[in-house]
Scaffold this active site. Structure first.
Site, PDB file in Angstrom:
ATOM      1  N   HIS A  87      80.409  27.630  61.533  1.00  0.00           N
ATOM      2  CA  HIS A  87      80.741  27.659  62.965  1.00  0.00           C
ATOM      3  C   HIS A  87      81.941  26.747  63.242  1.00  0.00           C
ATOM      4  O   HIS A  87      81.862  25.835  64.062  1.00  0.00           O
ATOM      5  CB  HIS A  87      79.547  27.204  63.798  1.00  0.00           C
ATOM      6  CG  HIS A  87      78.447  28.208  63.888  1.00  0.00           C
ATOM      7  ND1 HIS A  87      77.233  27.937  64.483  1.00  0.00           N
ATOM      8  CD2 HIS A  87      78.376  29.501  63.470  1.00  0.00           C
ATOM      9  CE1 HIS A  87      76.458  29.013  64.420  1.00  0.00           C
ATOM     10  NE2 HIS A  87      77.130  29.963  63.813  1.00  0.00           N
ATOM     11  N   ASP A 191      69.931  28.074  62.041  1.00  0.00           N
ATOM     12  CA  ASP A 191      71.047  27.552  61.239  1.00  0.00           C
ATOM     13  C   ASP A 191      70.636  27.370  59.782  1.00  0.00           C
ATOM     14  O   ASP A 191      71.333  27.828  58.864  1.00  0.00           O
ATOM     15  CB  ASP A 191      71.522  26.205  61.792  1.00  0.00           C
ATOM     16  CG  ASP A 191      72.508  26.340  62.940  1.00  0.00           C
ATOM     17  OD1 ASP A 191      72.980  27.457  63.210  1.00  0.00           O
ATOM     18  OD2 ASP A 191      72.802  25.304  63.578  1.00  0.00           O
ATOM     19  N   ILE A 408      76.550  21.536  73.335  1.00  0.00           N
ATOM     20  CA  ILE A 408      77.593  20.535  73.554  1.00  0.00           C
ATOM     21  C   ILE A 408      78.052  20.527  75.012  1.00  0.00           C
ATOM     22  O   ILE A 408      78.299  19.463  75.587  1.00  0.00           O
ATOM     23  CB  ILE A 408      78.770  20.775  72.593  1.00  0.00           C
ATOM     24  CG1 ILE A 408      78.336  20.409  71.159  1.00  0.00           C
ATOM     25  CG2 ILE A 408      79.984  19.941  72.985  1.00  0.00           C
ATOM     26  CD1 ILE A 408      79.387  20.663  70.098  1.00  0.00           C
TER      27      ILE A 408
END
Length: 492
Positions: A87, A191, A408
């Site tokens: 990513h 992930d 984020i």
């Protein structure tokens, strides 16, 4: 996300209404409004929360100076050590953080462990305000028998291993088994499942560590089960991560249509992002794939699946008791409605053979210093809008403020709120008056204790070395893993 309001804390010391400012307060306010003084502010932690807080402070106060302290030798926190290597677009925010660090009113001090090398009280004595933005450094334990067996890891440690977190560089997970189980159904769970199943050649041009890439090349893992204690409607991952799993080269999904019965009707009233996620899950589980996709799945050597309504009860040992060989799962059902919904055991259990167990049930923060209030149950610093309760001049932002949730951009908004609250208090004269020594005082303390901070220009030397090493093997960088090697490269 709305700021957490800690109104029930008995020691809450920041009233919502304040008395009219005194004459001295008016004078202090005037001093800052005319910019005759430089507010010295300290931020602890250089991940997204720390840098976004700093960015807001520098942008909205033309004289504020911010020192960022970081226990690692390198900056950027979870952007460097948490974002998956495949990513890279998410890591572009590092460019923004670098511009902030280059400000002549900002300084980075790595290799400084607050709470050990310098206390929070010593920082408070040196600065007008201190912001704790050190994130969630630990993981939620399973607290089940067998958790200590070889072959059982936290997802946090596994992520740190393939992302080059120095403390996890020697993790060396054994990937010789054919089945892995990931406990938890959030983005981190997907992930680690994706990294386990991605063909290694697809990772060769990323910044994954060479040690992890070598281990993945030799991996025998063919199936990954992603297990959750609740149902499909309660999964915590997002549509982007699910789509990546469905489209992952060389893999096929194992989804039982029975797990999705009645889901179509139940998602009609849910918010649009959740509805789109459920619709994608439903299509993958219940619709016949197209010709090309069916052919791809039929030839796929690896597979992943979702198991719902299962809660870990025990890690099962191998016959010799020397490592994990499976996991016993309690079958669950849901009780309650809405936010009160919880999974309760039915009394049935099932055993799932596996040689690798990765626990991804959440990160958690640790207390940093005895002088700082900390709620061990919630894993956060008690606060109201970022003001630490009962400690004027002390603030917090990010995961240590609200818990390890969100992405984020969530942390960005949260950190901007803390920065704004701090500036409001500064303007209102609620912070110490008079000059503060800032880093000059802390530098003297660190020097007397044999601690040698790493500057941002030092980091840029390490950065250049990583990029140079990566170019030799066609990668964006080859991360440095050993703090002692980093210090040698800096001539320390």
């Amino acid at each position: 996300m709305a700021p957490r309001c800690w109104r029930w804390w008995p020691w809450l010391a920041w009233p919502r209404t304040r008395p009219p400012p005194s004459e001295s307060t008016q004078s202090f306010r005037q001093q800052f409004s005319t910019q005759e003084q430089t507010p010295q502010i300290c931020v602890v932690g250089s991940g997204p929360a720390g840098f976004y807080t700093t960015q807001h402070l520098l942008k909205h106060h033309s004289r504020a100076h911010v020192d960022i302290y970081e226990k690692q030798l390198v900056p950027f926190g979870l952007v460097r050590f948490g974002v998956a290597p495949d990513h890279p677009e998410v890591k572009n925010v590092i460019n923004t953080f670098t511009r902030t660090a280059h400000s002549d009113r900002c300084a980075f001090h790595g290799n400084v462990v607050v709470g050990r090398d310098v206390t929070v009280q010593e920082l408070r004595d040196a600065y007008h305000a201190v912001v704790l933005s050190y994130g969630a450094e630990d993981h939620q334990a399973l607290e089940i028998p067998g958790e200590e067996l070889p072959g059982v890891f936290s997802a946090r440690a596994f992520v740190g291993w393939y992302n080059g977190l120095p403390e996890n560089r020697e993790l060396a997970p054994d990937l010789s088994c054919d089945t892995a189980v990931v406990l938890g159904q959030g983005n981190v769970a997907l992930d680690v499942a994706r990294i386990l199943l991605t063909p290694p050649e697809h990772l060769e041009k990323t910044d994954i560590t060479e040690a992890a890439l070598g281990a993945l090349r030799q991996s025998q893992v063919k199936t990954v089960w992603i297990v959750g204690r609740r149902g499909a409607l309660q999964v915590a991952f997002t549509i982007k991560e699910l789509r990546e799993m469905i489209q992952l080269p060389g893999t096929r999904p194992i989804l039982d249509p029975a797990d999705f019965l009645g889901l179509q009707d139940r998602i009609k009233e849910v918010p649009r992002p959740r509805k789109r996620l459920m619709e994608l899950l439903l299509r993958a589980a219940t619709e016949k794939p197209g010709v090309a996709e069916a052919a791809r799945w039929a030839s796929a050597p690896r597979a992943w699946g979702l198991r719902f309504f299962r809660s870990p009860q025990q890690v099962l040992p191998s016959p010799d008791g020397r490592r994990a060989a499976g996991i016993r799962l309690a079958v669950t059902r849901l009780e309650g409605v809405g936010e009160a919904t919880r999974a309760v055991p039915t009394g049935d259990v099932e055993d799932l053979p596996c040689g690798l167990v990765l626990s991804s049930i959440g990160y958690k923060s640790r207390p940093i210093d005895p002088s700082v209030p900390f709620d061990p149950k919630l894993g956060v610093i008690p606060n109201m809008e970022g003001r630490v309760v009962d400690v004027p001049g002390l603030y917090c932002s990010g995961w240590v403020k609200r818990g390890p949730t969100g992405v984020i951009t969530t942390t960005m908004a949260d950190s901007f709120v803390t920065g704004q609250i701090l500036l409001q208090d500064l303007k209102a004269g609620l912070l110490p008056s008079g000059p503060r020594p800032g880093y000059a005082a802390v530098k003297a303390l660190l020097s007397s204790r044999g601690v040698w901070p790493v500057s941002f220009s030092d980091w840029e030397k390490l950065d250049a070395e990583e990029v140079s090493r990566g170019q030799g093997v066609g990668k964006p960088r080859e991360k440095l893993l050993d703090p002692q090697e980093m210090l040698r490269l800096l001539g320390r």
